[in-house]
Design an enzyme around this catalytic site. Structure first.
Site, PDB file in Angstrom:
ATOM      1  N   SER A  84      12.628   2.957  -6.522  1.00  0.00           N
ATOM      2  CA  SER A  84      11.537   2.187  -7.120  1.00  0.00           C
ATOM      3  C   SER A  84      11.163   2.756  -8.495  1.00  0.00           C
ATOM      4  O   SER A  84      11.980   2.731  -9.406  1.00  0.00           O
ATOM      5  CB  SER A  84      10.348   2.159  -6.152  1.00  0.00           C
ATOM      6  N   ASP A 209      12.633  -7.125   0.900  1.00  0.00           N
ATOM      7  CA  ASP A 209      11.812  -6.404  -0.081  1.00  0.00           C
ATOM      8  C   ASP A 209      10.906  -7.379  -0.834  1.00  0.00           C
ATOM      9  O   ASP A 209      11.377  -8.282  -1.518  1.00  0.00           O
ATOM     10  CB  ASP A 209      12.740  -5.669  -1.062  1.00  0.00           C
ATOM     11  N   HIS A 237      11.545  -2.387   1.394  1.00  0.00           N
ATOM     12  CA  HIS A 237      11.568  -1.623   0.150  1.00  0.00           C
ATOM     13  C   HIS A 237      12.039  -0.171   0.326  1.00  0.00           C
ATOM     14  O   HIS A 237      12.166   0.546  -0.651  1.00  0.00           O
ATOM     15  CB  HIS A 237      10.163  -1.637  -0.467  1.00  0.00           C
TER      16      HIS A 237
END
Length: 257
Positions: A84, A209, A237
């Site tokens: 991320s 996600d 995620h």
């Protein structure tokens, strides 16, 4: 802290160096599920990003300043794996310091998280909402965000509970680092930079996600046709939490060939 001061970095395992960069709102303990599987093959560098975990905050935050801080505590040459926000930083490093990054692994990462007419992503209002929540109730906002990491995955409840358990007892993130990190997620656009990437790259995505839509996988492949990618069909995620064994296998195959 000044960039000259070092970040906290734990080193585990033996072998080729692998730098692991966590995402927003958490710290390096989130990698715990994959440490056993990866440390048999690699020397892991578990970095706490500035203002998270045991690392002190920076005076000014940018992808450049964070990357330069990380460069001081990792080997001269390594594979960088970022989740991320950590993926944005790893991507920035691979483009701007290619001599330091052998290979790049992006985990649930988009080169542009916010949507516009030409790019699938998260509405800016979502990040604005988290920013407002940080100012009114930071702990509740962090808890909500951690829950969002697992939402939609086959093992969502178990994954969310594990992430919260791993973070229990660790030092809360610095408020300034949280705000700066959200702004980086909201404002960064590395599409042009990613298109010029010269290093081998593996991009890992989660089927469910909500922060990185499925269309992103195709869009990033169009930007950089040579990248390898894989969809984790039972993940949201955090595929390294939801599908730990497959995650480790994919990383090992990509690095070791």
């Amino acid at each position: 802290m000044s960039i000259g001061e070092k970040l906290h970095c734990e080193v585990i395992g033996e072998g080729e160096p692998l730098v692991l960069l966590h995402g927003w709102g958490v710290n390096s303990t989130v990698w715990q599920p994959v440490i056993e599987g990866l440390s048999q093959y690699f020397k892991l560098y578990l970095v706490d990003l500035p203002g998270f975990g045991q690392s002190e905050p920076l005076v000014e935050y940018s992808l450049e300043s964070i990357t330069e801080a990380v460069l001081q505590v990792v080997p001269e040459s390594a594979t960088w794996c970022g989740w991320s926000l950590g993926g944005l930083i790893a991507t920035y490093a691979a483009v701007n310091y290619p001599q330091r990054v052998n290979k790049l692994i992006q985990v649930a990462c988009s080169v542009k998280f916010v949507a516009n007419e030409a790019w699938q992503g998260v509405e800016k209002s979502v990040f604005d909402g988290f920013l407002l929540g940080l100012q009114t109730n930071p702990q509740k906002t962090l808890t909500r965000f951690i829950g969002l990491q697992a939402m939609g995955s086959i093992s969502a409840r178990k994954d969310s509970a594990l992430l919260k358990k791993l973070l229990l007892g660790t030092r809360p993130p610095d408020q300034g680092a949280l705000i700066a990190g959200l702004k980086l997620l909201s404002e960064s656009d590395l599409r042009d930079a990613f298109a010029s990437l010269s290093r081998p790259c593996l991009s890992l995505f989660g089927q469910f996600d909500s922060l990185v839509p499925l269309q992103t996988k195709q869009n990033m492949q169009l930007l950089a046709p040579s990248i390898e990618s894989q969809l984790f069909e039972n993940s949201s995620h955090a595929p390294f939490v939801s599908e730990t064994k497959l995650f480790c296998q994919r990383v090992i195959t990509f690095i070791c060939g």
